[in-house]
Design a protein around this motif. Sequence first.
Motif, PDB file in Angstrom:
ATOM      1  N   VAL A  79       0.353  -0.929  -0.174  1.00 28.23           N
ATOM      2  CA  VAL A  79      -0.322  -0.078  -0.068  1.00 28.23           C
ATOM      3  C   VAL A  79       0.693   1.641  -0.211  1.00 28.23           C
TER       4      VAL A  79
ATOM      5  N   SER B  78       2.095   2.074  -3.482  1.00 32.76           N
ATOM      6  CA  SER B  78       1.128   2.476  -4.538  1.00 32.76           C
ATOM      7  C   SER B  78       0.875   3.490  -4.266  1.00 32.76           C
ATOM      8  N   ILE B  79       0.845   4.229  -2.351  1.00 36.63           N
ATOM      9  CA  ILE B  79       0.856   5.992  -2.460  1.00 36.63           C
ATOM     10  C   ILE B  79       2.213   6.786  -2.697  1.00 36.63           C
TER      11      ILE B  79
ATOM     12  N   GLY C 258       1.733   6.567  -6.482  1.00 31.72           N
ATOM     13  CA  GLY C 258       0.335   8.020  -6.960  1.00 31.72           C
ATOM     14  C   GLY C 258       0.566   9.323  -6.704  1.00 31.72           C
ATOM     15  N   SER C 259       1.956   9.385  -5.590  1.00 33.60           N
ATOM     16  CA  SER C 259       1.956  11.380  -5.532  1.00 33.60           C
ATOM     17  C   SER C 259       2.928  11.608  -6.675  1.00 33.60           C
TER      18      SER C 259
ATOM     19  N   ILE D 130      -4.157   1.049  -5.618  1.00 33.54           N
ATOM     20  CA  ILE D 130      -3.857   1.719  -5.070  1.00 33.54           C
ATOM     21  C   ILE D 130      -3.494   3.323  -6.171  1.00 33.54           C
ATOM     22  N   VAL D 131      -2.591   3.129  -6.869  1.00 32.36           N
ATOM     23  CA  VAL D 131      -2.353   3.555  -7.421  1.00 32.36           C
ATOM     24  C   VAL D 131      -3.164   4.851  -8.177  1.00 32.36           C
TER      25      VAL D 131
ATOM     26  N   VAL E 254      -6.356   5.430  -7.932  1.00 30.95           N
ATOM     27  CA  VAL E 254      -7.029   5.875  -7.208  1.00 30.95           C
ATOM     28  C   VAL E 254      -5.652   7.278  -6.167  1.00 30.95           C
ATOM     29  N   SER E 255      -5.213   7.336  -5.856  1.00 32.30           N
ATOM     30  CA  SER E 255      -3.981   7.711  -4.457  1.00 32.30           C
ATOM     31  C   SER E 255      -3.900   8.982  -5.650  1.00 32.30           C
ATOM     32  N   GLY E 256      -3.372   8.686  -6.920  1.00 33.29           N
ATOM     33  CA  GLY E 256      -3.127   9.196  -7.968  1.00 33.29           C
ATOM     34  C   GLY E 256      -3.923  10.423  -7.843  1.00 33.29           C
TER      35      GLY E 256
ATOM     36  N   ILE F 130      -6.332  11.304  -6.374  1.00 30.84           N
ATOM     37  CA  ILE F 130      -7.173  12.277  -5.206  1.00 30.84           C
ATOM     38  C   ILE F 130      -6.265  13.169  -4.977  1.00 30.84           C
ATOM     39  N   LEU F 131      -4.500  12.959  -4.979  1.00 35.16           N
ATOM     40  CA  LEU F 131      -3.686  13.695  -5.125  1.00 35.16           C
ATOM     41  C   LEU F 131      -3.468  14.597  -5.281  1.00 35.16           C
TER      42      LEU F 131
END
Length: 305
Positions: A16, A19-20, A23-24, A263-264, A266-268, A270-271
């Motif tokens: 996780v 993946s975050i 995403g960032s 999660i990539v 999703v977090s990408g 959202i960020l």
Amino acid sequence: MKGIFQHKWSVIGIAVFCSILWGSAFPVLKVSYEELQMAQDDIAAKIVFAGGRFLLAGLMVLLFLMFSTWKRIKVTRRQFFVLIILGIVQTSLQYFFFYNGLANVTGMQGAILSSAGTFFTVLLAHFYYRSDRMNWRKSVGLILGFVGIAVANWGQEFQISFQWDGEGFMILSGLTAAIATIMAKELATGIHPFAITGWQLTIGGFIMLVIGFPFLKEGDIIYTHFGLGLFIYSALLSALAFALWYSLLKYNNAGELSMYKFIVPVSGAILSAIFIPGERLNNFILVAIALVAIGIIIVNYHKKA
């Protein structure tokens, strides 16, 4: 160290976290382009910026390996040839498409489009591995994923937008990543995960600098303290995420790990909505995120025996 990469909850936590971190990268790179005043169509500047990032990231990993278990940094002549190939494909080629494609799409679109790599990996595995053939479950997951990617590019008038050097490059980046995933699994046997990461990032980054520098003109990149901070962060996230992910791959099933790649995007997305001025989550992006995330989970789901 081995136990950390095998214990159930630590494996989930590391997957996780990686993946975050990935995403960032989308908002960080989009903000970097603005901060460093790189023109949208300046290919040379992006190649140099990417090359510098990955060269620094690779050297970070190799230095860590040198001071911790220095013998593992050594590779044979054949292994070094394999690492050169990985450096060209997984770093130079993949991120040429990624950096230039991301300049022509929004951060949220980029995060969703990049997930194409996961679905291409499933397709390529069908043709490469007899034990990993397509079935109805994977087919449903692929359909949902690619529909989600298409929805991410819908405008309010339900018209799909597509630029070859934007969406096209992002999809090619995903395809290149899928090819590199199978290459790394098959060719890099016997090499320590951190050594794979360090060498292929260093080699790939160096190649990008050699290619990009001759075409870089004065003023193409305007350095600032904030821009330098973003550059260092992007190098750190690459070094850390790739090294940890390769370590997980060494001790765990690749299919089970890939499930956390949902999660990539999703977090990408959202960020990107939080940090990139002018980008906001809308119904199309939310539907696209949901479809892509569900698709990734479905294609990688394995029933427990």
